[in-house]
Design a protein around this motif. Structure first.
Motif, PDB file in Angstrom:
ATOM      1  N   ASP C   3       5.567   3.859  13.098  1.00 47.44           N
ATOM      2  CA  ASP C   3       5.076   2.541  12.746  1.00 47.44           C
ATOM      3  C   ASP C   3       4.372   1.774  13.864  1.00 47.44           C
ATOM      4  OD1 ASP C   3       5.789   2.873  10.216  1.00 47.44           O
ATOM      5  OD2 ASP C   3       7.603   1.626  10.255  1.00 47.44           O
ATOM      6  N   SER C  41      -3.061   3.370  13.597  1.00 46.24           N
ATOM      7  CA  SER C  41      -1.786   4.087  13.728  1.00 46.24           C
ATOM      8  C   SER C  41      -2.031   5.486  14.255  1.00 46.24           C
ATOM      9  CB  SER C  41      -1.096   4.231  12.370  1.00 46.24           C
ATOM     10  OG  SER C  41      -1.334   3.122  11.584  1.00 46.24           O
ATOM     11  N   GLU C  44      -4.084   8.753  12.433  1.00 45.35           N
ATOM     12  CA  GLU C  44      -5.013   8.446  11.347  1.00 45.35           C
ATOM     13  C   GLU C  44      -6.454   8.541  11.818  1.00 45.35           C
ATOM     14  OE1 GLU C  44      -5.212   4.610   9.631  1.00 45.35           O
ATOM     15  OE2 GLU C  44      -5.157   3.548  11.550  1.00 45.35           O
ATOM     16  N   ARG C 226      -8.645   5.601   6.437  1.00 43.64           N
ATOM     17  CA  ARG C 226      -8.747   4.177   6.215  1.00 43.64           C
ATOM     18  C   ARG C 226     -10.163   3.750   6.562  1.00 43.64           C
ATOM     19  NH1 ARG C 226      -5.706  -0.202   8.467  1.00 43.64           N
ATOM     20  NH2 ARG C 226      -5.770   0.913  10.447  1.00 43.64           N
ATOM     21  N   GLU C 240      -7.198   1.425   2.556  1.00 43.40           N
ATOM     22  CA  GLU C 240      -6.985   2.872   2.550  1.00 43.40           C
ATOM     23  C   GLU C 240      -8.229   3.524   1.958  1.00 43.40           C
ATOM     24  OE1 GLU C 240      -4.076   4.457   3.421  1.00 43.40           O
ATOM     25  OE2 GLU C 240      -3.106   2.569   3.982  1.00 43.40           O
ATOM     26  N   GLN C 310      -4.570 -10.306   3.389  1.00 42.93           N
ATOM     27  CA  GLN C 310      -4.057  -9.137   2.704  1.00 42.93           C
ATOM     28  C   GLN C 310      -3.924  -9.456   1.222  1.00 42.93           C
ATOM     29  OE1 GLN C 310      -1.151  -5.575   3.822  1.00 42.93           O
ATOM     30  NE2 GLN C 310      -0.397  -7.580   4.353  1.00 42.93           N
ATOM     31  N   LYS C 313      -1.153  -4.510  -0.744  1.00 42.74           N
ATOM     32  CA  LYS C 313      -0.586  -3.821   0.412  1.00 42.74           C
ATOM     33  C   LYS C 313      -1.675  -3.020   1.153  1.00 42.74           C
ATOM     34  CE  LYS C 313       3.331  -1.029   1.803  1.00 42.74           C
ATOM     35  NZ  LYS C 313       2.729   0.135   2.381  1.00 42.74           N
ATOM     36  N   ASN C 314      -1.805  -3.315   2.432  1.00 47.11           N
ATOM     37  CA  ASN C 314      -2.775  -2.626   3.280  1.00 47.11           C
ATOM     38  C   ASN C 314      -4.221  -2.779   2.819  1.00 47.11           C
ATOM     39  OD1 ASN C 314      -0.708  -1.697   4.885  1.00 47.11           O
ATOM     40  ND2 ASN C 314      -0.450   0.152   3.625  1.00 47.11           N
ATOM     41  N   HIS C 315      -4.467  -3.756   2.016  1.00 48.02           N
ATOM     42  CA  HIS C 315      -5.849  -3.965   1.591  1.00 48.02           C
ATOM     43  C   HIS C 315      -6.256  -5.389   1.969  1.00 48.02           C
ATOM     44  CE1 HIS C 315      -9.100  -2.954  -1.624  1.00 48.02           C
ATOM     45  NE2 HIS C 315      -9.600  -3.576  -0.585  1.00 48.02           N
ATOM     46  N   TRP C 316      -7.054  -5.489   3.010  1.00 49.49           N
ATOM     47  CA  TRP C 316      -7.429  -6.787   3.549  1.00 49.49           C
ATOM     48  C   TRP C 316      -8.875  -7.077   3.192  1.00 49.49           C
ATOM     49  CZ3 TRP C 316      -4.148  -9.438   7.215  1.00 49.49           C
ATOM     50  CH2 TRP C 316      -2.953  -8.740   7.495  1.00 49.49           C
TER      51      TRP C 316
END
Lengths: 335, 293, 330
Positions: C3, C41, C44, C226, C240, C310, C313-316
């Motif tokens: 993480d 991260s 990736e 991503r 993503e 955001q 989730k994980n989509h900004w």
């Protein structure tokens, strides 16, 4: 029927270049294709395949290192290769026009956009300056440049890349040519601008009923624009057909490899196919089939030149093993 | 030999003016090296001082004994032969030092930019704005006459040309991605200049230097001619011409009576300059990247 | 994947001065990167996309500290690297390497291939000289060139081969993170897939993390987990990979995707053709920077600059009306 007499026919064109050491570089080696009125064809290939040289040869603009060593370029029954330089100058810009990849270097920085467009109009249409200026303004409007009158007096550096390409198109179309050669017209542009310019070319082609020869390496652009596709490799045409022929059942291993190796936006590809090796050096093209050293189907037969075969109606291929290309689907492109 | 070396060689050898340049240059080198054989100096004397061969101050025309004639009581042939050494010495030393100095200034200004660039280039501008001959004369009057003083003066006023050239080239090379790549690897500035920037910028400087070589010799001769250069009797082409000063217009109704006084040293000088220029031209053509395939 | 991010970028700004006049006074600034924050991260591949002038390449250079960032912080494995002295920077260079766009200018034309690959290892004294040579030969093999190429000059190679050399040079320091700036855009089509596959394979073998800067969305779709979209120095969307390509939220992302030509004559898409050009990064538009070209812009877009939020989730996304434009349908 008009359909049957092509507007422009290139027959067995050969353009060779000579290095300082007198080595012969067969950049274009027996290329044939035709263009019908109001049709768009694409000449597709990678660097060094001869697609740009072919287009320059059509306008007889090969520089002094190169020579057209054979073939015919027939525009409405006239062989351009037999014309005098003076006659040829009248063809350029009036019957056949060209737009280039790099709009910033194709426009002269010391003249205004208007002056450059008017130059061709005055030359070919023998119009007096005020009328020519009107025509130039009209040309700019045609390509969708806002505030056309104001832009006439601007210099190329005051325009953005996309606007420059539009101005170039305006210049090329100012005398309503029958044939437009577009040499990688969007390669130096961003995608959103590329979309604008491609749409513009397609629309103008329709409106002016021009034949367009689109020269590109981008198969995506080809799929959206061209009715027929001519695939070139190492100075030869290796396959020719309608865009469905080419994209859906190509017969040449090179075409097949290209189509499967390019990353696609619409699907996630697990692994891209690979055409091994690199484009050959034009000084050292392989004998026989020029693709043989990268081809998974190659064998001894490929040491001899393949024949130009019509496999289906209007679908030609230049390969000994065209019938086996299906094998690649299961076997992949690795050797 | 790779293809490029072959091509460069071929280009050199296929060019008549290039061959002429090299032949001339080799000729001068041979003359300089074997000067004691061509014109043996008197024993136990400084060979660079032309020996006095006659007591008459009138010039003498060429004769079997003095093939180029006599000027200012001294043998012109001896002066021309040993003058070749002087020419090489002046040319090479001044060119080397001024080029090295210019490289340093230009490299620092170009690579580090900003304030370095501003200061160094303004100094360069100032030096370039001073008329060279005047400055050299002032400098030699301050330092005193003599060949070494002439060389100092010439060095002081010729480093700007390589400095400017190298700075311009570095500004261009600095933007190349391989310099960035070296930085990204953690290579220090100093070794980036030394290993990546200079090798890629040095050729134009060397070519310019070889061209400058010829003109420097002319300048040195001019200073000698004006009397601020080599001392009395020193074997130097300019000094030989200095002797001709009073006789140049000829005499007794013959305009060309004393031709030998100017023609021999003059020819040596012209050919020397020509040799360097031809060689410089050749090098430029051979290494011009635009001519590469 | 664990993480803690490998790389953290916080509010990074990179301005370039425009000077004019005799005194070379600063008259204005090009805001190439203007407040960019994101994380990478370990393991990736983050694709950074956008058109020319959006600041994506500058961003890469700033992270690498090839430019001195104007403002903002960059952390690598928790250590702030944006404030390191240039002498301390050398150690970071081992961990973050770069692959350059143009294989014709990124290799020193006067050096042999071997020494090019060895240079970094020598600078960092990674091993004895014979060992360095052995590793360089290994790397040549790894990137698909033979050891016999060791003593050749770059100009003897094709574009694809040169790019392989560039990759070997980057790998020589065993980095954790590689910033790849348009690594395939100057290559021939048939060679691109070779290099892309090579990058993928190397990633697996060396557990690399990539920041993959590209204008080519098709390439990004194939290699990135991503995607981060930039417009005029700002991040407008991060998502993503597959989510991004199926349901992009920002109108600019939608227009970008719809503008990419697909090599399939039957492919139908609602083309959203943006009008006009990208505005100048010297005087970016007020409010949302995209409003001058946005097909769904409203009053508010001209006044209020949207922040990156955001949405899922994980989509900004940084847009007042996310998801209001779609390239699908019809």
């Amino acid at each position: 029927m008009k359909e049957n007499t092509p507007l422009l026919q290139v027959q067995d064109l050969k353009v060779y270049f000579y290095t300082e050491e007198k080595e012969e570089l067969r950049a274009v080696d027996g290329v044939s294709f035709y263009l019908k009125e109001g049709e768009t064809i694409a000449l597709v290939g990678e660097s060094g395949c001869g697609k740009s040289v072919t287009s320059l040869a059509i306008l007889r603009l090969i520089d002094s290192d190169g020579k057209i060593q054979g073939g015919k370029i027939i525009l409405r029954g006239r062989d351009l290769l037999s014309l005098s330089e003076k006659e040829m100058r009248e063809i350029r810009g009036r019957d056949i026009s060209m737009i280039f990849q790099e709009p910033s270097s194709a426009l002269n920085p010391v003249y205004t956009v208007g002056d450059q467009i008017m130059e061709a109009i005055i030359l070919h249409q023998k119009l007096p300056r005020p009328q020519a200026r009107k025509a130039a303004e009209e040309a700019l409007r045609l390509v969708g440049i806002p505030e056309a009158r104001k832009r006439l007096d601007e210099y190329p550096h005051e325009l953005s890349g996309g606007m420059k390409q539009r101005a170039m198109i305006a210049m090329a179309l100012s005398c309503h040519p029958k044939v437009l050669i577009a040499d990688e017209p969007t390669t130096s542009l961003d995608v959103t601008i590329q979309a604008q310019i491609l749409e513009l070319i397609a629309e103008l082609q329709h409106r002016l009923n021009m034949g367009v020869i689109l020269i590109t390496h981008d198969l995506g652009v080809v799929a959206g624009m061209a009715e027929r596709v001519v695939i070139m490799y190492a100075g030869k045409v290796v396959e020719e057909g309608s865009r469905w022929d080419i994209f859906h059942h190509s017969f040449h291993p090179y075409t097949w490899g290209l189509l499967h190796s390019i990353p696609r936006l619409d699907i996630k590809q697990e692994k891209l196919a690979i055409i091994p090796g690199a484009v050959p050096d034009p000084l050292n093209f392989p004998s026989g089939c020029r693709f043989r050293n990268r081809c998974p189907l190659a064998d001894e037969l490929c040491l001899t030149e393949p024949q130009w075969r019509e496999i289906e109606s209007q679908h030609y291929v230049y390969c000994h093993h065209y019938s086996q290309v299906e094998v690649l689907k299961t076997r992949g492109f690795e050797r | 030999m790779n293809r490029e070396t072959r091509r460069i060689l071929r280009r050199l050898l296929s060019n008549t003016s290039a061959i002429l340049g090299f032949v001339l240059l080799i000729f001068f080198v041979v003359v300089a090296i074997f000067a004691p054989l061509f014109a043996p100096p008197p024993p136990n004397k400084d060979p660079y001082i032309m020996p006095i061969v006659t007591w008459s101050s009138n010039p003498l025309p060429p004769s079997p004994e003095h093939p180029f004639g006599v000027a200012g009581k001294r043998d012109i042939f001896y002066g021309v032969v040993w003058g070749t050494r002087t020419a090489f010495r002046v040319g090479i030393i001044v060119t080397l030092i001024s080029t090295a100095l210019g490289l340093l200034v230009g490299a620092v200004a170009g690579y580090f930019g900003k304030l370095w660039d501003e200061v160094l280039m303004r100094i360069t501008d100032i030096f370039m704005a001073i008329p060279f001959l005047v400055a050299a004369m002032v400098l030699t009057t301050i330092l005193g006459a003599g060949l070494d003083k002439v060389m100092i003066a010439m060095t002081a006023f010729s480093w700007m040309y390589p400095a400017r050239l190298i700075r311009g080239n570095i500004l261009q090379i600095k933007e190349e991605q391989f310099v960035l790549a070296a930085k990204a690897l953690g290579v220090s500035d100093f070794s980036i200049i030394l290993r990546h920037v200079l090798p890629n910028t040095i050729f134009p400087v060397l070519i310019q230097a070889s061209m400058r070589m010829g003109s420097l010799v002319i300048t040195a001769a001019a200073l000698s001619f004006l009397g601020v250069g080599a001392p009395q009797g020193y074997a130097d082409w300019g000094a030989l011409l200095n002797y001709a000063r009073n006789w140049m217009l000829g005499g007794q109704g013959e305009a060309l009576k004393y031709w030998y006084m100017t023609v021999f040293p003059g020819a040596a000088m012209v050919l020397f300059v020509l040799a360097w220029n031809l060689v410089g031209d050749t090098l430029r053509d051979a290494f011009d990247p635009r001519l590469r395939l | 994947m664990n993480d803690t991010p490998l790389l953290q970028v916080q509010n990074l700004k990179q301005y370039f001065p425009i000077r004019a006049g005799v005194l070379r006074k600063i008259v204005d600034w090009v805001k190439a990167v203007d407040g960019v924050s994101f994380e990478v991260s370990p393991g990736e591949t983050l694709g950074v996309v956008g058109e020319s002038g959006c600041g994506k390449s500058t961003l890469g250079m700033s992270i690498m500290r090839l430019y001195e960032p104007t403002e903002g912080k960059v952390f690598f494995q928790g250590q702030e690297i944006s404030s390191l002295q240039s002498s301390q920077l050398k150690n970071i260079r081992r961990d973050i390497q770069m692959i350059f766009q143009d294989p014709f200018t990124s290799l020193d034309p006067r050096m042999h291939v071997g020494p090019i690959i060895e240079e970094g290892m020598k600078v960092h004294h990674l091993a004895s000289l014979p060992e360095i040579r052995r590793r360089a030969l290994d790397l040549l093999e790894k990137v698909g060139l033979g050891a016999e190429y060791f003593s050749r000059y770059p100009h003897e190679f094709s574009g694809g081969q040169r790019q392989r050399i560039g990759i070997a040079r980057a790998l020589a320091l065993s980095p954790r993170l590689i910033v790849a700036d348009e690594p395939v855009s100057s290559l021939d089509v048939s060679v691109r897939s070779q290099i892309l596959n090579l990058l993928k394979d190397l990633k697996k073998e060396y557990q690399l993390t990539y920041i993959f800067i590209s204008h080519d969305l098709a390439v990004v779709r194939q290699v990135c987990n991503r995607v981060m979209v930039m417009y005029l120095g700002k991040v407008v969307e991060i998502a993503e990979g597959e989510v991004f390509f199926s349901t992009p939220y920002h109108p600019y992302s939608v227009a970008l995707i719809s503008a990419v030509p697909v090599p399939d004559p039957d492919y139908e898409v609602k083309r959203i053709i943006l009008s006009g050009d990208v505005p100048s990064p010297i005087n970016p538009p007020e409010g949302c920077r995209f409003h001058t070209r946005c097909p769904v812009a409203q009053e508010i877009c001209q006044q209020v600059e949207p922040v990156l939020e955001q949405k899922e989730k994980n989509h900004w996304v940084a847009c007042h009306f996310p998801g209001s434009l779609s390239y699908k349908g019809q």
